[in-house]
Structure formats: structure tokens, C-alpha cells
Design an enzyme around this catalytic site. Structure first.
Site, PDB file in Angstrom:
ATOM      1  N   CYS A 150       0.839  -1.205   0.000  1.00  0.00           N
ATOM      2  CA  CYS A 150       0.000   0.000   0.000  1.00  0.00           C
ATOM      3  C   CYS A 150       0.870   1.250   0.000  1.00  0.00           C
ATOM      4  CB  CYS A 150      -0.910   0.015   1.223  1.00  0.00           C
ATOM      5  SG  CYS A 150      -2.206  -1.224   1.123  1.00  0.00           S
TER       6      CYS A 150
ATOM      7  N   CYS B 200      13.064   5.618  -8.751  1.00  0.00           N
ATOM      8  CA  CYS B 200      11.614   5.587  -8.569  1.00  0.00           C
ATOM      9  C   CYS B 200      11.306   6.237  -7.221  1.00  0.00           C
ATOM     10  CB  CYS B 200      11.068   4.170  -8.654  1.00  0.00           C
ATOM     11  SG  CYS B 200      11.617   3.126  -7.312  1.00  0.00           S
TER      12      CYS B 200
END
Ligand SMILES: [Zn+2]
Lengths: 381, 83
Positions: A175, A336
């Protein structure tokens, strides 16, 4: 309680019941609220983490005043205000096999609720519940999807019966990385409390031998009929090979939490630091592999956005090759958000384009690390 | 051969790049073969060992033989682990 089928005897059963809730996050919070309010006599909360701002949209027991507090303490405070007649035991620990054994040996739980956020803990809870004969109400959520089932109950299957092999760590999105729409775990956490109450009171209609799939985008529930436990299952089968808890981080090749850097799948020599990245910005090619929506929110100058998803299934690889052909420099930095998808990119390109001249470097820790160590003004989320 | 509907969940949806589509496959097939075809056709190799398949909302096991009919719905379900 006035509801038919529960009544006074049901209320007494709830009052004398004991529930272990692992994870005080998006699933554990709503679950705990309803179980405390229903009068479950003893609730043990386990979590190792502290409250962060990015938790509040789904972890409804925590407030802005709790930032930095241990989640179990914050949860304890609120639950205590909801019901002062029950016992709530906060355990501020990262669960591993030894701690789990200790917790399960001290108390005979009626139900364990899995509100954890990682694969290793899911196998740990499953095996422990099988070995101790406790039903496991397992919920999970990511982005806009969720799953819910009751494992190890009334001859139903366990987690291992369904998934004997853990998914490769590089394929698991947390998540923290993928995001989750708050009400999605909310729905499932509430349903976990419902299943737990039904187990305690002894009602029928449980989600045992059934897997509920929730799609938050279309607001649909889908029920998949499962079978009874698998006689060949490694832990709940007729001749189990797992008779004691194992090392689950090793088994899953992943940590028992969903924090930064929870995968480590490139060679040490392929890693560069954010400080090194800072020196090379504008000189080397830097590919930001986050989804376009994140790149648009914020990015470093002199970086090019080629999303990981495009690299693995669209024309991303071609774009990288074009980029490199235009310049003579062959060393390419990949970055990233937190340093996981960049590793996945490098691993993927190594596996699929071994003949390539690209020398790919992973920027360790990603933009989170950049914000922490190089430029505190760079926004993180 | 029959045309059946595929439903993708979680990571399978990301890898397949869609939530549903159709595929034409032999009507009598083992679950292992069915999984192999779906994995190959929809590039699900990275999660092939951690997927369950349901046909018309009923879980199938690897050694089962499946009798598919036109319009059957096959769901490709990997585990979710987030919370
Ligand atoms: Zn099992």
C-alpha cells in the site's frame, strides 16, 4: 444485544472472548473499533509502526495529534474511550516467529484477525493459527481491490492451501508503494469484525471455504467458492511438513513490513547513492520509472519518465534504447519513489535484454532518500 | 474450442493491462494446461506460481479436468498482501 441469533448468550460469549488483531492500520483500525464496541472482552493489538500523516486517510483510529506515536498506543487510547469495560493489550513489536509463539502461548485466542501489510506476516499468522487451532480472519487490500476470507475453520482451507508458494518479492506491491483508497480497507476491516463476531457467537454463514473479492471501482462483491482444506497442504494437510514456525522473511525473501527498501534484488555493484545521483544530474541519463501521475506531481530536472509498467509490457524498452542511442554515455541511472520499482526495472532488463550495452544503476532508496539526504524541499508522499 | 471470459484481479490485472477480456481455448482441458495458456497469452509468468483460478466462481485445483462451455467466466486471482 437485541439482534436475533445473538441475544444475551451471544453477548456473554463476546464478553468472555479474546481476539488478536495483527496490524493497527487500514484493516486493523476499523476492525478493532467494531470489536471493542461489540464488547469483545480482551483485544490484543500488535503493530511495530508509528503513525505517519500518510496513514490517516485509512487508519481511522489515528489523528494528526498522534503523528510519531506508536500505532498500538494511539489505537489503545481511542478504543479505551469507546469501551472502558474491556481489556485492550497493546503490543508494540514487529512480529516474528518467536514473538508470535510467545503471544499464542500466553493466551488462547478465539479468533486472530490478519490486518498485516506484508506476505511474510501472512504466512506466519497462517501457520501459527493452524498449529494452535485458531480461526484466522484474513483481509487484504491494495489500491481499489480487496480480499477477505476465514482460514483454518470448520475444515476449510488455510492460506497455504490456496497459495503454497509465496509470490516473488519483486511482484508484490505494498500500500505504501501502490497506494490504497481509504474506504477499501475500511470496508474489509469492518467485515473482518463481522466475521469474528459470528465465529465467537457461533453463527453460520461464515466466509469459510469462500473468498470474497471486493472491487471498489465498480462497487462489486464476488464470492469464489473454495474447497475444504487440502490434504497435501504443508501445514494443515494430513502429513504436514511444517510442524513448527519457520523463518518467514527467509521463506518469502521479503521483510515482515512494507517499508522502504523491502526488496533487494540487484547486485551491490549496481547500486548508487542519492548523493552520487545529485552529482550526475544533467550529465548522465536518469530514468524515472514511476507512473506518469506521480512524475507529474513532482520530479527532478534532467530526468526522463518511462514508467515501469510501460517497460514491462509496452514500448518502454524501445524508448530507453532510443534515449541511449542518442547519447554516447552508456551508464543509465534508474530511479523511482522508494527504490523498489527501479530494482524491478533493472532486474527485468537484465533478464530480457542480456545482450544490451546498457549499464543500469539503481538509485538506492529512490526519491524518498533524495528528499531525506540531498534536498529536504523535494516533496515526498 | 470455446470462447470464455477472463477476469483479472490485483497484480494479474496490472500485468494483463486490463480487467477482463476473452480467450478461445479447448473445452476439455486440465487446470494446469488452462493456467499455462492464460499465463502465456497474457504475460503472467512472474506470478504463475501464486495464482488461483476460479471458473464460474468455483475454485479449481491444478489436477482437475475442466469442461468449459461458451461464456464461462474464469477469474485469475493472485493474493493481495497490503493492509
Ligand atoms: Zn492448508
Amino acid at each position: 444485544m437485541l439482534v436475533t441469533g445473538i441475544g444475551l448468550s451471544g453477548q456473554i460469549k463476546l464478553k468472555s472472548s479474546k481476539v488478536l488483531i495483527v496490524g493497527s492500520g487500514g484493516l486493523g483500525c476499523p476492525s478493532a473499533v467494531y470489536l471493542a464496541a461489540a464488547g469483545v472482552g480482551e483485544i490484543t493489538l500488535v503493530d511495530y509502526d508509528e503513525v505517519e500523516l500518510s496513514n490517516l486517510h485509512r487508519q481511522i483510529l489515528h489523528t494528526e495529534d498522534d503523528l510519531g506515536e506508536p500505532k498500538v498506543q494511539s489505537a489503545y487510547d481511542k478504543l479505551h474511550c469507546i469501551n472502558r469495560n474491556i481489556r485492550i493489550i497493546p503490543v508494540n513489536q514487529l512480529l516474528d516467529s518467536n514473538r508470535m509463539k510467545l503471544i499464542m502461548s500466553k493466551t488462547k485466542y478465539d479468533v486472530v484477525i490478519d490486518g498485516s501489510d506484508n506476505v511474510a506476516t501472512r504466512y506466519l499468522l497462517n501457520d501459527s493459527c493452524v498449529l494452535n487451532g485458531v480461526p484466522l480472519v484474513s483481509g487484504s487490500a491494495l489500491q481499489t481491490e480487496a480480499q477477505l476470507t476465514v482460514f483454518n475453520h470448520q475444515n476449510g482451507p488455510c492460506y497455504r492451501c490456496l497459495f503454497p508458494v509465496p509470490p516473488p518479492p519483486e511482484t508484490v506491491t505494498s500500500c505504501g508503494d501502490g497506494g490504497v483508497l481509504g474506504p477499501v480497507p475500511g470496508v474489509i476491516g469492518v467485515l473482518q469484525a463481522l466475521e469474528a463476531i459470528k465465529i465467537i457467537v457461533g453463527l453460520n454463514g461464515l466466509l469459510s471455504q469462500r473468498l470474497l473479492l471486493f472491487d471498489g471501482i465498480n462497487s462489486t462483491f464476488r464470492n469464489v467458492k473454495l474447497r475444504s482444506r487440502n490434504p497435501n497442504c504443508a501445514v494443515c494437510g494430513d502429513n504436514p511438513t511444517i510442524t513448527d514456525l519457520i523463518d518467514y522473511e527467509q521463506f518469502c525473501r521479503a521483510s515482515a513490513h512494507d517499508k522502504v527498501g523491502n526488496i533487494d534484488i540487484v547486485d551491490e555493484s549496481s547500486n548508487v547513492s542519492v548523493q552520487e545521483l545529485f552529482k550526475q544530474l544533467g550529465k548522465k541519463i536518469v530514468i524515472d520509472v514511476r507512473p506518469k501521475v506521480q512524475f507529474e506531481m513532482c520530479h527532478l530536472t534532467h530526468t526522463v519518465n518511462i514508467p515501469f509498467d510501460d517497460i514491462i509490457k509496452a514500448d518502454g524498452v524501445l524508448k530507453i534504447q532510443q534515449l541511449i542511442n542518442n547519447i554516447t554515455v552508456q551508464e543509465v541511472y534508474v530511479i523511482c519513489r522508494r527504490g523498489n520499482d527501479s530494482q524491478r526495472t533493472i532486474r527485468f532488463l537484465h533478464d530480457t535484454h542480456q545482450d544490451s550495452m546498457m549499464d543500469l544503476k539503481n538509485v538506492r532508496g529512490g526519491l524518498h532518500a533524495y528528499s531525506q539526504y540531498v534536498d529536504a524541499d523535494f516533496p515526498v508522499f | 474450442m470455446v470462447k470464455v471470459k477472463l477476469l483479472f484481479f490485483a497484480r494479474a490485472r496490472e500485468l494483463a493491462g486490463r480487467s477482463e477480456d476473452f480467450i478461445t481455448i479447448p473445452e476439455k482441458i486440465t487446470c494446469v494446461e488452462l493456467l499455462e495458456i492464460i499465463v502465456k497469452e497474457r504475460s503472467l509468468q512472474e506470478i504463475q506460481n501464486s495464482i488461483i483460478l476460479s471458473i464460474n466462481e468455483q475454485l479449481y485445483h491444478t489436477d482437475d479436468i475442466v469442461n468449459l462451455r461458451e461464456g464461462d467466466e474464469i477469474a485469475v486471482i493472485p493474493p493481495l498482501s497490503g493492509g
